[in-house]
Every structure is written in structure tokens, then in C-alpha cells.
Design an enzyme around this catalytic site. Structure first.
Site, PDB file in Angstrom:
ATOM      1  N   GLY A  14      37.817  44.645  39.631  1.00  0.00           N
ATOM      2  CA  GLY A  14      37.946  45.763  38.695  1.00  0.00           C
ATOM      3  C   GLY A  14      39.133  46.649  39.047  1.00  0.00           C
ATOM      4  O   GLY A  14      39.178  47.835  38.688  1.00  0.00           O
ATOM      5  N   LYS A  15      40.122  46.059  39.737  1.00  0.00           N
ATOM      6  CA  LYS A  15      41.299  46.832  40.188  1.00  0.00           C
ATOM      7  C   LYS A  15      42.050  47.429  39.002  1.00  0.00           C
ATOM      8  O   LYS A  15      42.559  48.544  39.084  1.00  0.00           O
ATOM      9  CB  LYS A  15      42.260  45.924  40.986  1.00  0.00           C
ATOM     10  CG  LYS A  15      41.657  45.360  42.261  1.00  0.00           C
ATOM     11  CD  LYS A  15      42.615  44.417  42.959  1.00  0.00           C
ATOM     12  CE  LYS A  15      42.923  43.159  42.179  1.00  0.00           C
ATOM     13  NZ  LYS A  15      41.772  42.258  41.985  1.00  0.00           N
ATOM     14  N   ASP A  42      39.381  40.161  41.175  1.00  0.00           N
ATOM     15  CA  ASP A  42      38.589  40.491  39.993  1.00  0.00           C
ATOM     16  C   ASP A  42      37.510  41.543  40.268  1.00  0.00           C
ATOM     17  O   ASP A  42      36.436  41.540  39.654  1.00  0.00           O
ATOM     18  CB  ASP A  42      37.932  39.225  39.399  1.00  0.00           C
ATOM     19  CG  ASP A  42      38.950  38.153  39.087  1.00  0.00           C
ATOM     20  OD1 ASP A  42      40.069  38.524  38.683  1.00  0.00           O
ATOM     21  OD2 ASP A  42      38.634  36.962  39.240  1.00  0.00           O
ATOM     22  N   ALA A  85      47.406  36.888  38.759  1.00  0.00           N
ATOM     23  CA  ALA A  85      46.525  38.050  38.589  1.00  0.00           C
ATOM     24  C   ALA A  85      46.178  38.236  37.112  1.00  0.00           C
ATOM     25  O   ALA A  85      46.938  37.848  36.230  1.00  0.00           O
ATOM     26  CB  ALA A  85      47.229  39.304  39.107  1.00  0.00           C
ATOM     27  N   GLY A  86      45.025  38.825  36.866  1.00  0.00           N
ATOM     28  CA  GLY A  86      44.629  39.188  35.512  1.00  0.00           C
ATOM     29  C   GLY A  86      43.847  40.483  35.590  1.00  0.00           C
ATOM     30  O   GLY A  86      42.729  40.503  36.111  1.00  0.00           O
ATOM     31  N   HIS A  87      44.445  41.571  35.128  1.00  0.00           N
ATOM     32  CA  HIS A  87      43.814  42.894  35.245  1.00  0.00           C
ATOM     33  C   HIS A  87      43.448  43.422  33.859  1.00  0.00           C
ATOM     34  O   HIS A  87      44.301  43.503  32.978  1.00  0.00           O
ATOM     35  CB  HIS A  87      44.764  43.876  35.954  1.00  0.00           C
ATOM     36  CG  HIS A  87      45.092  43.450  37.358  1.00  0.00           C
ATOM     37  ND1 HIS A  87      46.008  44.088  38.151  1.00  0.00           N
ATOM     38  CD2 HIS A  87      44.599  42.438  38.118  1.00  0.00           C
ATOM     39  CE1 HIS A  87      46.065  43.493  39.326  1.00  0.00           C
ATOM     40  NE2 HIS A  87      45.221  42.474  39.330  1.00  0.00           N
ATOM     41  N   SER A 103      31.727  53.026  39.528  1.00  0.00           N
ATOM     42  CA  SER A 103      32.060  52.534  38.197  1.00  0.00           C
ATOM     43  C   SER A 103      30.838  51.826  37.597  1.00  0.00           C
ATOM     44  O   SER A 103      30.298  50.893  38.187  1.00  0.00           O
ATOM     45  CB  SER A 103      33.244  51.569  38.315  1.00  0.00           C
ATOM     46  OG  SER A 103      33.494  50.958  37.086  1.00  0.00           O
ATOM     47  N   ASP A 137      26.466  48.649  37.112  1.00  0.00           N
ATOM     48  CA  ASP A 137      25.618  48.543  35.913  1.00  0.00           C
ATOM     49  C   ASP A 137      25.150  47.107  35.664  1.00  0.00           C
ATOM     50  O   ASP A 137      24.088  46.893  35.078  1.00  0.00           O
ATOM     51  CB  ASP A 137      26.388  49.042  34.681  1.00  0.00           C
ATOM     52  CG  ASP A 137      27.707  48.304  34.509  1.00  0.00           C
ATOM     53  OD1 ASP A 137      28.541  48.379  35.443  1.00  0.00           O
ATOM     54  OD2 ASP A 137      27.906  47.643  33.476  1.00  0.00           O
ATOM     55  N   GLN A 167      44.886  40.197  43.472  1.00  0.00           N
ATOM     56  CA  GLN A 167      43.971  39.321  44.229  1.00  0.00           C
ATOM     57  C   GLN A 167      43.047  40.164  45.124  1.00  0.00           C
ATOM     58  O   GLN A 167      42.785  41.315  44.789  1.00  0.00           O
ATOM     59  CB  GLN A 167      44.750  38.280  45.060  1.00  0.00           C
ATOM     60  CG  GLN A 167      45.451  37.215  44.238  1.00  0.00           C
ATOM     61  CD  GLN A 167      46.788  37.620  43.663  1.00  0.00           C
ATOM     62  OE1 GLN A 167      47.628  38.117  44.376  1.00  0.00           O
ATOM     63  NE2 GLN A 167      46.979  37.413  42.376  1.00  0.00           N
ATOM     64  N   GLY A 210      40.370  31.620  32.295  1.00  0.00           N
ATOM     65  CA  GLY A 210      39.161  31.483  31.492  1.00  0.00           C
ATOM     66  C   GLY A 210      38.024  30.763  32.219  1.00  0.00           C
ATOM     67  O   GLY A 210      36.945  30.555  31.663  1.00  0.00           O
ATOM     68  N   ARG A 211      38.259  30.390  33.489  1.00  0.00           N
ATOM     69  CA  ARG A 211      37.202  29.681  34.228  1.00  0.00           C
ATOM     70  C   ARG A 211      36.024  30.615  34.528  1.00  0.00           C
ATOM     71  O   ARG A 211      36.213  31.805  34.747  1.00  0.00           O
ATOM     72  CB  ARG A 211      37.742  29.169  35.575  1.00  0.00           C
ATOM     73  CG  ARG A 211      38.738  28.052  35.452  1.00  0.00           C
ATOM     74  CD  ARG A 211      39.291  27.672  36.824  1.00  0.00           C
ATOM     75  NE  ARG A 211      40.157  28.703  37.382  1.00  0.00           N
ATOM     76  CZ  ARG A 211      40.758  28.622  38.568  1.00  0.00           C
ATOM     77  NH1 ARG A 211      40.560  27.565  39.335  1.00  0.00           N
ATOM     78  NH2 ARG A 211      41.540  29.585  38.996  1.00  0.00           N
TER      79      ARG A 211
END
Ligand code: GDP
Ligand code: IMO
Ligand code: MG
Length: 454
Positions: free
Chosen positions: A38-39, A36, A62-64, A438, A354, A245, A323-324
Site C-alpha cells: 500500500g506504498k 504491494d 512496481a505497481g502503485h 489505513s 479492514d 518493492q 494481474g497475477r
């Protein structure tokens, strides 16, 4: 007759040397922490320079997140290149594929009027089936208080089957595998008896039906992706390997056993996509300006209580897949050094800087105090890690700098002085330049310093 002299251009794998003597046929993006980082955003940013985007390990754990023109996409299995017209998006042999979930994900793409023509799936990739998900959930319950906190997507059990030589591969969809289905089902039913409510949820017939459906839906995308990728490189195309990951979740080098079941480090790219090590030109390490982790396991710089919760809210740190809430803490350069060394990271993509805007003081961990000694390298033993206290270097914070898009246009030198000091400390510590900075989730919220180095 003299043999023709071998030069960089008449070798089997011709290569071009750049001014620092590195061959650059392809680039890779690796998560340098616990995932997580920001890949997805960085892959999308760099995909402009690539012809083919490749996933080589993991699955829909994975969740991108990718934002294109104010549209947000959350991809789990599909390589981010699928969103960019004219690019190929390749799922390599090292990925474990839940075809049932993939059908849903494909709908997300076609619903926006985009095409899936660029999709290619390795005939050697393994399948995640319903019983893998049930086993994943069952194993977690069986572990009692020692859960891993998996995504329950069946990833561990699918890789277990691969290593135990019981897995189904994509190429099996095109063969008669009824005997293997019968064997696997008997085996899984017995295994699931170990767990509460351990029903298999499928029959030989239902699996055979699914295989037929998947053959029809996915057949046209299936090929030998190693041949495809290597021939593309021979033709001078650029590949971009989209990591999933992060290094600390690597089965060999991560915080075992609190890891995923694949090699998330750069080495996993070769085994997971069928290309040789000398064909990876440059590895980018995606490093979040602070640390997050989803699931269980050690995290030395974790902030507990209100401090951690504040960072979680400020960074919007909620898992894309489950969603955790993500556990949050200060940047850990012991972790980052581990990643740089293991993956040959040549360039950093520093993300979410940021999120630290407005902090009065910011800490960075530069060592672990363990049993009276300062360790600079991440220990193997988790009991050692559990005794580690972070050694912090404190930085003065910086103020909010207004809309990130405008700040990105103003460029690096216009960033707050203390922010630049923070970035430059990280670069010096790791001896790796931060070429991409970024400061927001969108493409336009990126400062690209690569031109300065040419
Ligand atoms: P991945 O798994 O590494 O692709 O990362 P995720 O998508 O799971 O989580 C990263 C989150 O941070 C996503 O919501 C991104 O849109 C967001 N993001 C990426 N880069 C930045 C950044 O520089 N600043 C901010 N504020 N958000 C970012
Ligand atoms: P991306 O690609 C963050 C974590 C899970 C759990 C451990 C094992 O979005 O960075 P698994 O289901 O793989 O057996 O779970 O690994 N995990 C991730 N954490 N980002 C990910 O992917 C992850 N993929 C798996 O939370 O702790
Ligand atoms: Mg993610």
C-alpha cells in the site's frame, strides 16, 4: 583567528533537531514485506507534507495504486507526486527506466488534464531496452522448474548490464553511442541464441531511432537529480522517498534468489538518488496487516487452499503490474523485524486492516520453529526457511465496523477493541509506533495518530 564554532545551523548540511533528537529533512516509505503493502496510497497521503517525491530504485516492475477523488491511478515508473500539482516528481539514478513504457504511463496522466511539468529524470538512470525484456523472459524459461516469477519487464537484465558496465544511461541519449549500440547488439544477439525464439527484435538503426525519439520526448525533464535534491534540502524543502518493492525482495537482504535486482531497503535511497545517509530523517515502514507475495520463493505464513483464496479475494490481491493473484497468509513479524532493523523504521503505516474485519480468529507469526529451535530472525539459508514452521499467537477477531471513511473520522479509540489489541501487539513486538492506520484504499480512510505523539 578562531574558527567559527560549528553548530547545527552552520554546518554544510544544516539540520533541525526535533524533540527526540532526530533530524527531519526528509521522509522515506519502505515496503516492509514482499511489496504491494500500500506504498502508493501512503505516499500519496504523506505527499501533502512534501515538496518533492522521489523514486530511487526498481522500474516498472512496481505497481502503485493511488485513488484521488474516486479516480484510480496505477503508476509503475512515475513517482506518485506527479498527481499533485506543484510538486516535483523525481526519477533517481538508481531506477531502471523503460522509456517506451513510460510514454504510455505519461499519457495516463495527461489524459486527465494533469501536467508533467514537475517531472525530473536523472541523467544517470539506466535504460531498459526491448532486448532486456526478451532476456528476462528467456532466462525464466531457461530456469525450468526454478523460475523466479519475475514481472518480465526486463528489470534483472537491465541491472545485470549496469553491473557488467554495458548499460545505457539517460545521458547517452545526448551523445553519439553508435559504437556501443553495435557492441551491445552483437552481445545480446549471441546471448539470446541460448533461448528458444531468441530473436533480438531490434537493429542498430531501430535503437538509434528510439534514442532520438526519447531524447526529444524526455530531454526537457533530464537533469542531475542529485544536485537538484541536495539543493532542495539546503533550501529547506521536504523530500519524500517513495519505496518500490519491499525489503524481502532486496537483492542483499531478501529471500535470494527469489528477489528483484535492486536494493529495496533504506540504504538503496542514498545510492539510488545521490543523497547522503544523514539526509534521510524518518523512515516509515509500510506493513500490510497480513502477508502477500507475488511470484515464487518462500513465504512461511502462506495460507494454502480455500483459506488463502478467501483472503486473496477479500483483499483484492491481484498484481497491479502482471494481474497475477497474490499468495496470501498471516502477518509475519519475523519478516517485519528484519525490515525494521535493516531500514531503521521509526514509524509504521499499517495497511489493509479492514480486510481482516469479520475474521473470528487471526494469527500472527512471532517466530520460526526450525530443527527444534525457535528463530526470531529471518535466516539467510532458504533450505532453513523451507524447514520453518510458523509459531503463531492467536488473536480474537472483530466485526465489520461499517464504512471505513466514517470509522476513520471517529478515530483510533472508536476502532473495535480487538483490532486495537492487534495493532498494539504489533507496535510492542517491533517497538515501533503505528502512526498511520489505513482502513481503506482512499486518503480519507486513514487514521493519523502522529498528532498524539507531538
Ligand atoms: P503498493 O505497490 O505498495 O503501492 O501497493 P499496490 O497498489 O500494489 O497494492 C495495494 C492495494 O491495496 C491497492 O489496490 C490499494 O488501493 C489497496 N489499499 C491500500 N491501502 C488499503 C487499505 O488500507 N485497505 C484496503 N482495503 N485497501 C487498501
Ligand atoms: P511494488 O512496488 C510485488 C517481484 C516479482 C518477482 C520478483 C522479481 O508494487 O510493491 P522482477 O521483475 O523485479 O525481476 O521480479 O520481484 N516484484 C514485486 N512484487 N510488488 C512489487 O512492486 C514487485 N516488483 C517486483 O513478482 O517475484
Ligand atoms: Mg504494487
Amino acid at each position: 583567528m578562531h574558527a567559527e564554532r560549528l553548530t547545527p545551523t552552520n554546518l554544510k548540511y544544516p539540520y533541525v533537531l526535533n524533540r527526540i533528537g532526530v533530524q527531519l529533512p526528509s521522509i522515506a516509505i519502505i515496503g516492509a514485506q514482499w511489496g504491494d503493502e500500500g506504498k502508493g496510497k501512503i505516499t500519496d497521503y504523506l505527499s501533502e507534507e512534501a515538496d518533492i517525491i522521489v523514486r530511487s530504485q526498481g522500474g516498472n516492475n512496481a505497481g502503485h495504486t493511488i485513488i484521488i477523488d474516486n479516480e484510480t491511478f496505477k503508476l509503475h515508473l512515475l513517482p506518485s507526486g506527479i498527481l499533485r500539482e506543484g510538486k516535483l516528481a523525481v526519477i533517481g539514478n538508481g531506477v531502471v527506466m523503460s522509456m517506451a513504457d513510460m510514454i504510455e504511463e505519461m499519457k495516463q496522466i495527461t489524459d486527465t488534464g494533469r501536467s508533467l511539468d514537475g517531472l525530473r529524470i536523472s541523467d544517470r538512470a539506466h535504460l531498459v531496452l526491448g532486448y532486456h525484456k526478451r532476456l528476462d523472459g528467456g532466462e525464466e524459461i531457461y530456469r525450468g522448474s526454478k523460475t523466479i516469477g519475475t514481472t518480465k519487464k526486463g528489470i534483472g537484465p537491465a541491472y545485470q548490464d549496469k553491473a557488467a558496465r554495458n548499460g545505457f544511461r539517460v545521458c547517452d541519449l545526448f551523445d553519439d553511442v553508435s559504437e556501443k549500440i553495435a557492441f551491445n547488439l552483437r552481445f545480446k544477439k549471441d546471448l539470446l541464441k541460448l533461448f528458444q525464439n531468441g530473436e533480438c527484435g531490434c537493429t542498430e538503426e531501430s535503437i538509434a531511432e528510439k534514442f532520438k525519439l526519447w531524447k526529444d520526448v524526455f530531454g526537457k525533464y533530464v537533469c542531475d537529480t542529485s544536485v537538484l535534491l541536495n539543493e532542495a534540502l539546503d533550501d529547506g524543502k521536504t523530500l519524500l522517498f517513495e519505496g518500490a518493492q519491499g525489503v524481502m525482495l532486496d537483492i542483499d537482504h531478501g529471500t535470494y534468489p527469489y528477489v528483484t535486482s535492486s536494493n529495496t531497503t533504506a540504504g538503496g535511497i542514498c545510492t539510488g538518488s545521490g543523497i547522503a545517509p544523514n539526509r534521510i530523517g524518518k523512515v516509515y515502514g509500510c506493513l500490510k496487516a497480513y502477508t502477500t507475495r507475488v511470484g515464487d520463493g518462500p513465504m512461511v505464513t502462506e495460507l494454502h487452499g480455500t483459506e488463502g483464496k478467501y483472503l486473496m479475494e477479500k483483499g483484492g490481491e491481484y498484481g497491479v503490474t502482471t494481474g497475477r493473484g497474490r499468495r496470501c497468509g498471516w502477518l509475519d513479524l519475523v519478516v517485519a523485524e528484519h525490515s525494521v532493523r535493516l531500514c531503521g523504521i521509526a514509524s509504521l503505516a499499517l495497511t489493509k486492516l479492514d480486510v481482516l474485519n469479520g475474521y473470528r480468529k487471526i494469527n500472527v507469526c512471532v517466530g520460526y520453529e526450525i530443527d527444534g529451535r525457535t528463530e526470531k530472525h529471518f535466516p539467510a539459508s532458504l533450505s532453513k526457511v523451507s524447514r520453518a514452521s510458523p509459531v503463531y499467537k492467536e488473536f480474537d477477531g472483530w466485526d465489520e465496523f461499517g464504512p471505513s471513511e466514517e470509522a476513520a473520522k471517529r478515530g483510533y479509540d472508536a476502532l473495535p477493541k480487538n483490532m486495537r489489541a492487534y495493532i498494539e501487539f504489533i507496535e510492542k513486538y517491533l517497538k515501533v509506533p503505528a502512526e498511520l492506520i489505513s482502513i481503506g484504499p482512499k486518503r480519507s480512510e486513514t487514521i493519523d495518530k502522529r498528532a498524539e505523539r507531538m
